[in-house]
Design an enzyme around this catalytic site. Structure first.
Site, PDB file in Angstrom:
ATOM      1  N   SER A 141     -48.215   0.575  75.022  1.00 14.52           N
ATOM      2  CA  SER A 141     -48.177   1.823  75.774  1.00 14.52           C
ATOM      3  C   SER A 141     -49.061   1.686  77.006  1.00 14.52           C
ATOM      4  O   SER A 141     -50.014   0.895  77.016  1.00 14.52           O
ATOM      5  CB  SER A 141     -48.682   2.982  74.921  1.00 14.52           C
ATOM      6  OG  SER A 141     -48.924   4.140  75.696  1.00 14.52           O
ATOM      7  N   TYR A 155     -54.458   6.951  69.103  1.00 12.53           N
ATOM      8  CA  TYR A 155     -53.210   6.322  69.553  1.00 12.53           C
ATOM      9  C   TYR A 155     -53.488   5.261  70.615  1.00 12.53           C
ATOM     10  O   TYR A 155     -53.004   4.128  70.522  1.00 12.53           O
ATOM     11  CB  TYR A 155     -52.272   7.398  70.106  1.00 12.53           C
ATOM     12  CG  TYR A 155     -50.968   6.851  70.645  1.00 12.53           C
ATOM     13  CD1 TYR A 155     -49.911   6.576  69.786  1.00 12.53           C
ATOM     14  CD2 TYR A 155     -50.799   6.599  72.005  1.00 12.53           C
ATOM     15  CE1 TYR A 155     -48.713   6.067  70.268  1.00 12.53           C
ATOM     16  CE2 TYR A 155     -49.605   6.091  72.492  1.00 12.53           C
ATOM     17  CZ  TYR A 155     -48.564   5.834  71.623  1.00 12.53           C
ATOM     18  OH  TYR A 155     -47.382   5.319  72.108  1.00 12.53           O
TER      19      TYR A 155
END
Length: 249
Positions: A141, A155
């Site tokens: 990401s 995350y």
């Protein structure tokens, strides 16, 4: 290089589903696994309608069942003969600020996004080392480049760890026929972030998955997608003041 047989985890929705559609259009055989078998059954029918000339196999898999990861990957290998590319995609985005009562959700995200990703990489490299060929792809990401607050705290940490893990694997198999790529998507609208009202440069899943597949096929070590604006933005994020990062998350 042609990567005919592709395995995708977390293929029942989101980026996994979108990548499967794009690869089916271009004639790749697909090994698809996810927790939701009913979604995979529907997806298989959709993909065969798009391209009836490809082989598609589906299996239920919870990537947190680590021994099952090895079993499913090797079953797919037996069914296809070879696995040319394995995409470690399954992931979670649950959680909240550390110390505010979200430990169970944060733990689940950490276990799924990193420990389970490690299990998938282990199973993939076991197959590739035996074949002396293959392309490992991890889906990280853009959040991997910095720490973020609130729901992104854990995350982002897991994605940073996944990026580092991928680089280590790449170094380990350097100068062999095994290729290793890490993809860093920007903000792409999927089920995981459907409750997020606004995010900079957010694009829809179809456009995002087309960009991801294009990057995967280039087999670069690291890709930031879509390339505009993230090829430049990831560099800026690395040096941005912490207070600016706070306002973004």
């Amino acid at each position: 290089m042609t990567r005919k047989n592709i395995l995708i985890t977390g293929a029942s929705s989101g980026l996994g589903r979108g990548m499967a559609i794009e690869f089916a259009k271009s004639g790749h055989n697909l090994a698809l696994c996810a927790r939701r078998l009913d979604n995979l059954v529907a997806l298989k029918a959709e993909l065969l309608a798009l391209n009836p000339h490809i082989q598609i196999e589906i299996k239920p898999l919870d990537v947190n069942e680590h021994e099952q990861v090895f079993t499913v990957f090797h079953e797919f290998k037996a069914e296809f003969g070879t696995l040319d590319r394995i995409i470690v995609n399954a992931g979670l985005g649950k959680g909240g600020s550390v110390g505010t009562g979200f430990f169970k959700a944060n733990l689940q995200t950490a276990q799924t996004n990193f420990i389970a990703a490690l299990a998938q990489c282990e199973a993939a490299l076991e197959i590739f080392r035996a074949q002396n060929a293959g392309h490992l792809v991890t889906i990280s990401s853009i959040s991997a480049v910095r720490g973020f607050r609130r729901a992104l705290t854990v995350y982002a940490a897991t994605k940073s760890a996944l990026t580092s893990l991928t680089e280590g694997i790449r170094i380990d198999v350097m100068d062999t026929p095994i290729k290793v790529s890490c993809i860093h998507p920007g903000f792409i609208r999927t089920e995981m972030n459907e409750k997020v009202k606004t995010a900079p440069f957010m694009i829809d899943a179809e456009a995002g998955c087309k960009a991801i597949v294009k990057a995967i096929n280039k087999e670069k070590a690291n890709s930031y997608v879509p390339s505009y604006p993230w090829a430049i933005m990831h560099l800026l994020l690395r040096v941005a003041p912490t207070r600016l990062i706070r306002r973004m998350s």
